[in-house]
Design a protein around this motif. Sequence first.
Motif, PDB file in Angstrom:
ATOM      1  N   GLN A 137     -19.717  -4.693  21.173  1.00 28.75           N
ATOM      2  CA  GLN A 137     -18.598  -5.633  21.100  1.00 28.75           C
ATOM      3  C   GLN A 137     -17.335  -4.804  20.915  1.00 28.75           C
ATOM      4  O   GLN A 137     -17.180  -4.120  19.908  1.00 28.75           O
ATOM      5  CB  GLN A 137     -18.764  -6.589  19.930  1.00 28.75           C
ATOM      6  N   THR A 138     -16.455  -4.860  21.909  1.00 34.30           N
ATOM      7  CA  THR A 138     -15.191  -4.137  21.831  1.00 34.30           C
ATOM      8  C   THR A 138     -14.093  -5.141  21.515  1.00 34.30           C
ATOM      9  O   THR A 138     -13.960  -6.155  22.194  1.00 34.30           O
ATOM     10  CB  THR A 138     -14.893  -3.412  23.153  1.00 34.30           C
ATOM     11  N   VAL A 139     -13.327  -4.842  20.479  1.00 36.66           N
ATOM     12  CA  VAL A 139     -12.237  -5.716  20.047  1.00 36.66           C
ATOM     13  C   VAL A 139     -10.946  -4.907  20.075  1.00 36.66           C
ATOM     14  O   VAL A 139     -10.905  -3.768  19.603  1.00 36.66           O
ATOM     15  CB  VAL A 139     -12.488  -6.273  18.623  1.00 36.66           C
ATOM     16  N   ALA A 140      -9.911  -5.502  20.647  1.00 36.54           N
ATOM     17  CA  ALA A 140      -8.588  -4.880  20.688  1.00 36.54           C
ATOM     18  C   ALA A 140      -7.550  -5.957  20.447  1.00 36.54           C
ATOM     19  O   ALA A 140      -7.799  -7.146  20.661  1.00 36.54           O
ATOM     20  CB  ALA A 140      -8.357  -4.224  22.041  1.00 36.54           C
ATOM     21  N   HIS A 141      -6.389  -5.541  19.995  1.00 34.28           N
ATOM     22  CA  HIS A 141      -5.264  -6.463  19.809  1.00 34.28           C
ATOM     23  C   HIS A 141      -4.131  -6.002  20.716  1.00 34.28           C
ATOM     24  O   HIS A 141      -3.838  -4.815  20.802  1.00 34.28           O
ATOM     25  CB  HIS A 141      -4.841  -6.490  18.341  1.00 34.28           C
ATOM     26  N   ASN A 142      -3.508  -6.956  21.386  1.00 33.45           N
ATOM     27  CA  ASN A 142      -2.449  -6.651  22.332  1.00 33.45           C
ATOM     28  C   ASN A 142      -1.096  -6.696  21.618  1.00 33.45           C
ATOM     29  O   ASN A 142      -0.598  -7.770  21.288  1.00 33.45           O
ATOM     30  CB  ASN A 142      -2.482  -7.642  23.499  1.00 33.45           C
ATOM     31  N   ALA A 143      -0.513  -5.520  21.413  1.00 28.65           N
ATOM     32  CA  ALA A 143       0.769  -5.432  20.713  1.00 28.65           C
ATOM     33  C   ALA A 143       1.916  -6.044  21.514  1.00 28.65           C
ATOM     34  O   ALA A 143       2.959  -6.365  20.953  1.00 28.65           O
ATOM     35  CB  ALA A 143       1.078  -3.970  20.389  1.00 28.65           C
TER      36      ALA A 143
END
Length: 170
Positions: free
Chosen positions: A67-73
């Motif tokens: 599970q890859t989680v990222a936040h878009n700045a």
Amino acid sequence: MRHLLPGRLGKPRQPPATVAEVDLNRLLGTWFEVARLPNLEADGPGQHSVNVTATSSKRPDGLITVQTVAHNAKAGMRRNEVNGIVHPADPSGSKLILRFFKLIRGDLWVIGLDPDYRWALMGTPSRRRLWLIARTPHVEPSDYDQAMAIAGAQGYDAARVRPTLQQVAA
């Protein structure tokens, strides 16, 4: 098929070398993306991925989920999540195959690995993508330098690698 180095027509390009062996059980758990070669999904128009983690676990059938989680700045820190399956492409465990959405397949090779599995350097055989991941949001400068030296020696454009912002909650 011959791979050619840019600017060196006629010279065959060997695939990057992987580490000799990877204990896939030691790759399970959460890893932080410390740095990456810019890519369309993380750095394309309207996108700047920060606080990127990948968490893997073993299923009862032996396959590994990630599970890859990222936040878009660039989009108010909107959370993006991608789930996939990982399995070894060879007995060494250093060449992995990732599958996302049952349609997208990618090769991911472990080209550098800390002996204590504190960090790993992973890239695609095409050398277009590269990630430095670690068990902590940041690595020591000497570890970063070692990973970038490995990347450069393997033909990746280490000068283009950019740190991934990891904002750790206090």
